[in-house]
Motif scaffolding. Sequence first.
Motif, PDB file in Angstrom:
ATOM      1  N   SER A 198       0.830  -1.204   0.000  1.00  9.27           N
ATOM      2  CA  SER A 198       0.000   0.000   0.000  1.00  9.27           C
ATOM      3  C   SER A 198       0.866   1.257   0.000  1.00  9.27           C
ATOM      4  O   SER A 198       0.544   2.251  -0.656  1.00  9.27           O
ATOM      5  N   GLY A 199       2.002   1.214   0.756  1.00 11.62           N
ATOM      6  CA  GLY A 199       2.900   2.369   0.741  1.00 11.62           C
ATOM      7  C   GLY A 199       3.474   2.614  -0.637  1.00 11.62           C
ATOM      8  O   GLY A 199       3.601   3.754  -1.085  1.00 11.62           O
ATOM      9  N   PHE A 200       3.841   1.521  -1.343  1.00  8.67           N
ATOM     10  CA  PHE A 200       4.396   1.669  -2.704  1.00  8.67           C
ATOM     11  C   PHE A 200       3.356   2.263  -3.645  1.00  8.67           C
ATOM     12  O   PHE A 200       3.621   3.222  -4.376  1.00  8.67           O
ATOM     13  N   TYR A 201       2.130   1.690  -3.626  1.00 11.75           N
ATOM     14  CA  TYR A 201       1.101   2.193  -4.540  1.00 11.75           C
ATOM     15  C   TYR A 201       0.672   3.618  -4.154  1.00 11.75           C
ATOM     16  O   TYR A 201       0.338   4.435  -5.019  1.00 11.75           O
ATOM     17  N   LEU A 202       0.667   3.944  -2.856  1.00  9.55           N
ATOM     18  CA  LEU A 202       0.310   5.300  -2.441  1.00  9.55           C
ATOM     19  C   LEU A 202       1.302   6.303  -3.008  1.00  9.55           C
ATOM     20  O   LEU A 202       0.912   7.351  -3.526  1.00  9.55           O
ATOM     21  N   THR A 260       3.198   5.934  -5.697  1.00 10.99           N
ATOM     22  CA  THR A 260       3.038   5.997  -7.159  1.00 10.99           C
ATOM     23  C   THR A 260       1.826   6.826  -7.537  1.00 10.99           C
ATOM     24  O   THR A 260       1.886   7.700  -8.420  1.00 10.99           O
ATOM     25  N   LEU A 261       0.712   6.600  -6.863  1.00 12.07           N
ATOM     26  CA  LEU A 261      -0.511   7.349  -7.181  1.00 12.07           C
ATOM     27  C   LEU A 261      -0.367   8.817  -6.796  1.00 12.07           C
ATOM     28  O   LEU A 261      -0.903   9.703  -7.486  1.00 12.07           O
ATOM     29  N   ALA A 262       0.378   9.086  -5.696  1.00 11.38           N
ATOM     30  CA  ALA A 262       0.600  10.481  -5.304  1.00 11.38           C
ATOM     31  C   ALA A 262       1.406  11.215  -6.369  1.00 11.38           C
ATOM     32  O   ALA A 262       1.124  12.358  -6.719  1.00 11.38           O
ATOM     33  N   ASP A 263       2.424  10.530  -6.918  1.00 14.68           N
ATOM     34  CA  ASP A 263       3.210  11.153  -8.008  1.00 14.68           C
ATOM     35  C   ASP A 263       2.324  11.420  -9.212  1.00 14.68           C
ATOM     36  O   ASP A 263       2.443  12.447  -9.889  1.00 14.68           O
ATOM     37  N   GLU A 264       1.419  10.478  -9.511  1.00 14.21           N
ATOM     38  CA  GLU A 264       0.552  10.653 -10.677  1.00 14.21           C
ATOM     39  C   GLU A 264      -0.417  11.824 -10.479  1.00 14.21           C
ATOM     40  O   GLU A 264      -0.672  12.617 -11.394  1.00 14.21           O
ATOM     41  N   LEU A 265      -0.947  11.986  -9.277  1.00 13.94           N
ATOM     42  CA  LEU A 265      -1.939  13.034  -9.030  1.00 13.94           C
ATOM     43  C   LEU A 265      -1.309  14.428  -8.918  1.00 13.94           C
ATOM     44  O   LEU A 265      -2.020  15.429  -8.980  1.00 13.94           O
ATOM     45  N   GLU A 266       0.013  14.487  -8.741  1.00 18.93           N
ATOM     46  CA  GLU A 266       0.647  15.797  -8.633  1.00 18.93           C
ATOM     47  C   GLU A 266       0.531  16.593  -9.929  1.00 18.93           C
ATOM     48  O   GLU A 266       0.660  17.806  -9.945  1.00 18.93           O
ATOM     49  N   ASP A 267       0.311  15.889 -11.063  1.00 20.38           N
ATOM     50  CA  ASP A 267       0.161  16.596 -12.349  1.00 20.38           C
ATOM     51  C   ASP A 267      -1.204  17.252 -12.487  1.00 20.38           C
ATOM     52  O   ASP A 267      -1.427  18.083 -13.369  1.00 20.38           O
ATOM     53  N   ASP A 268      -2.162  16.855 -11.680  1.00 19.89           N
ATOM     54  CA  ASP A 268      -3.505  17.405 -11.772  1.00 19.89           C
ATOM     55  C   ASP A 268      -3.528  18.798 -11.141  1.00 19.89           C
ATOM     56  O   ASP A 268      -3.042  19.011 -10.026  1.00 19.89           O
ATOM     57  N   PRO A 269      -4.079  19.798 -11.803  1.00 20.16           N
ATOM     58  CA  PRO A 269      -4.081  21.172 -11.249  1.00 20.16           C
ATOM     59  C   PRO A 269      -4.748  21.260  -9.879  1.00 20.16           C
ATOM     60  O   PRO A 269      -4.352  22.067  -9.042  1.00 20.16           O
ATOM     61  N   VAL A 270      -5.766  20.448  -9.682  1.00 20.01           N
ATOM     62  CA  VAL A 270      -6.480  20.512  -8.391  1.00 20.01           C
ATOM     63  C   VAL A 270      -5.531  20.185  -7.249  1.00 20.01           C
ATOM     64  O   VAL A 270      -5.548  20.814  -6.196  1.00 20.01           O
ATOM     65  N   GLN A 277      -9.221   9.651 -15.211  1.00 20.56           N
ATOM     66  CA  GLN A 277      -8.045   8.934 -14.691  1.00 20.56           C
ATOM     67  C   GLN A 277      -7.661   9.471 -13.321  1.00 20.56           C
ATOM     68  O   GLN A 277      -7.286   8.726 -12.418  1.00 20.56           O
ATOM     69  N   GLY A 278      -7.747  10.780 -13.150  1.00 22.70           N
ATOM     70  CA  GLY A 278      -7.436  11.356 -11.850  1.00 22.70           C
ATOM     71  C   GLY A 278      -8.401  10.903 -10.771  1.00 22.70           C
ATOM     72  O   GLY A 278      -8.018  10.635  -9.640  1.00 22.70           O
ATOM     73  N   ARG A 282      -9.404   7.554  -6.000  1.00 21.57           N
ATOM     74  CA  ARG A 282     -10.081   6.467  -5.264  1.00 21.57           C
ATOM     75  C   ARG A 282      -9.078   5.424  -4.778  1.00 21.57           C
ATOM     76  O   ARG A 282      -9.139   4.952  -3.646  1.00 21.57           O
ATOM     77  N   GLN A 283      -8.148   5.061  -5.665  1.00 23.98           N
ATOM     78  CA  GLN A 283      -7.157   4.064  -5.271  1.00 23.98           C
ATOM     79  C   GLN A 283      -6.235   4.601  -4.184  1.00 23.98           C
ATOM     80  O   GLN A 283      -5.851   3.885  -3.257  1.00 23.98           O
TER      81      GLN A 283
END
Length: 862
Positions: free
Chosen positions: A137-141, A143-153, A198-199, A204-205
């Motif tokens: 869960s720490g690994f996926y968290l 990865t997903l945090a890096d992915e969401l950083e591109d979202d302006p929100v 996708q965001g 959710r994940q």
Amino acid sequence: MTEAVDRWLSRSRIRLLGSLIFLVALVTWLFSQATGTSPQAHYDYLQSLRRIQQSDVALNAAVLASHSKIIRNYDLVMGYTAEIRQDRAHLSNLPQGLPTEFSTRLVERSEALIASQIEKENDVDRFQRLNSIVGNSGFYLSTLADELEDDPVFQVSRDYGKFVRHVLAYSQGVESLNPDAVRGELEVVQKLAPKTAQGKRALRQLVLHAEILIHEAPELNALVKRILSARTTAILDEVTSIYIEGREAELRAATYYRICLYAVSLLLALYLVRSLLRLESGRQRLEVAHHNLEERYEAQRRAEGELRLYGTVFTNAREGMTITDVNTRIIAVNPAFTEITGYTLDEVVGQTPSILNSGRQGGEFYRRMWQELQQKGRWHGEIWNRRKDGKVFPEWLSIVGVKGENAEITHYIGVFTDVSEHKRNEARISHLASHDILTGLPNRVLLEDRISDGMKLSKRRGSTMALLFIDLDRFKNINDTLGHETGDQLLVQAAERGLAVLRKGDTLSRIGGDEFVAVLPELDNRQIAADTALKLLAELCLPYQLAGHELTVSGSVGIALYPEDGHTVSDLLRKADAAMYRAKEEGRNTFRYFSAEVARASLDELLLEQELRGALERDELEMYYEPKIDARSGRIVAAEALMRWKHREKGMVSPAIFIPLAEKIGLIHLLGEWALRDVCRQLRAWREVGLLPVPVAVNISAQQFAHQDLPALIKETLASEGLGAELLTLELTESLLMRDTQRASEVLAQLRALHIKVAIDDFGVGYSSLSYLKQFPVDALKIDRSFVCEIDAEGERVKLAAAIIAMAHELDLLVIGEGVENEIQRDYLLAHGCDQFQGYFFGRAQPAEDFGRLLETAVVRQ
């Protein structure tokens, strides 16, 4: 008078016999009490206690290392747990002879120790599961945090960044964080609204993994503390202390019973003399004297036997033995002492054991040793001594003080074992723990240390570090065709070539299979990594001489750079691996740098893999049917079943994407079994509504053919649907059959016995050997579409297609032209005797409902 004498003699004999029986029983009992526990049983039990203690300490260290992510698997944890479980079975086998009070206490504490160890094993088992859940869960968290950083929100949200940091810190056991505050931050982040689908899915994940970390991390940290603070070590010390006390009491009791045994024996002799004197005066005196002489001789013989036994043990023991007087002057040594140290008896008699002093232990060490020896009467431990030739060696030494009649020490006995080989074995085990057995290269554990060191060095000097993830192309084919021994030789040579290319300060590691990782620290620019990758690829492509063959194997390289591509070992390895797969996808024998596009592709593949695992349960898979046309009549005479995946969000996913993915993750045999059963259910459904079903061909994958009992599965499926074997055809590729020709022949023979027809798919692009066509019992050939699509050009492949048709007819095989898309192709194949057509010219693959309507006419245009 005579009768009275006889009665007296008779009573005397009875009393004598009764007394003899009593004394013999007493002597037997005393002898059994004086025997005691054998030295070997005593030694074995002590060794069991020592091994359990060592394994328990090592288990704590392995748990702590797993929790701290120093090691990435649980092999050591499970290994030490198994060693403890195996050794504690000996705890119930107490050495015979211990006093009852000590045996009772020993059994009680042993049971407490076993119960504590079982409780600790349960905690360790729970720890492994929780640690894997929290780590994933720490690994996926992250990865997903890096992915969401591109979202302006999320870029403008301060709560989001603080929440991610707090959750990761909380999962690492930071006790200063308030769990209620972290949950409050989670509720705030859940209310954020990403702009893209996708965001939203990523959010959710991320929330799901955050909830897992918040819920499970406290229990995991508490579990680690409970494991490390378990009472197993304290109880084990109690068991050891009780056993040593019991052993000493047993030895004291045995000495007491020996004294009693000698006393009773003497009383027995006196009683016999007295009784015999009363029965017969003169003759009895002679017999008593003779008896006493025999007793003395027997006692002397026993004493001499014991002395010989003790001498044999002393002389032939593998351990070195030293006997000193109370002033520690050596008075005797055994041959093993001479063999180990090089000193003879004459050279050490009168000397003190300090003649062996190596100088590695200081005076404080020897003061503590003698202090313990004076207090407890014994000492044991590891010590370094020096041989006669000057070489220093380690030994395990035990010293026991021998007390005399006045309870004062009169002698010291030292027993030691040379543990040099044991030390060398430990060094070898340490090397094996950090190096690959086959190539001698650093393994993943040592690789991660080298990467960490390289990152620290690069950070300190402001330079760049590169990771090159190297994978040999199509290495599995060599293992499958030439054997694993040849594959191992290839890996060894590839490792040698890689080392020859790298610089002195670089590291080359084998992390498994045909995968290698090179660490290039202190690079002035990224071009050096590219140049090194090109040199590696050039070296790998040079021919290999293996098993009498000249083989050429290429490689694919992925490059990740520090610090621009990541700041942790796992990030850099993961990204270099993703870049390597991109190199494979773009033609192999090349290299690629990691990029954001590569990261997205890897994430998409991971998500698609997870979706594919649930596609069957969500009923997203569907079978389409492509018609096969009789070349003469133009009627539909058969069909080929093709699997389609209708994703709930992405729509139709190409088989070219999900079929190779299913083979990669091991799902293809489940999909193949489902396809076979679904086709049979559809055939029965067509027949129940009054249609005349045609034979349907089902493609069989290599994994399904190799690992499933295919004939049994087909037999059971046809029987459950009430179908005949004439309605089912299996399509197999050439390469599938040639992987294991013996097994292929056996399976095809079983299918022939079931009257199942078999067609060879994609004929002409594989081995295309006439010998296997004659060897394998097959019924049809399908000309590959690559030959059919070039029929409109006057080239060599046109002639080859005609030759395939002629050859197949000579072998009484049906010929199917695949990929027919125009009249020219149809007419050419028809003119050369092709039996059936299949392709877009006659109809595309279509759902079962549409194909059922097509069966109502069963005729298409010619």
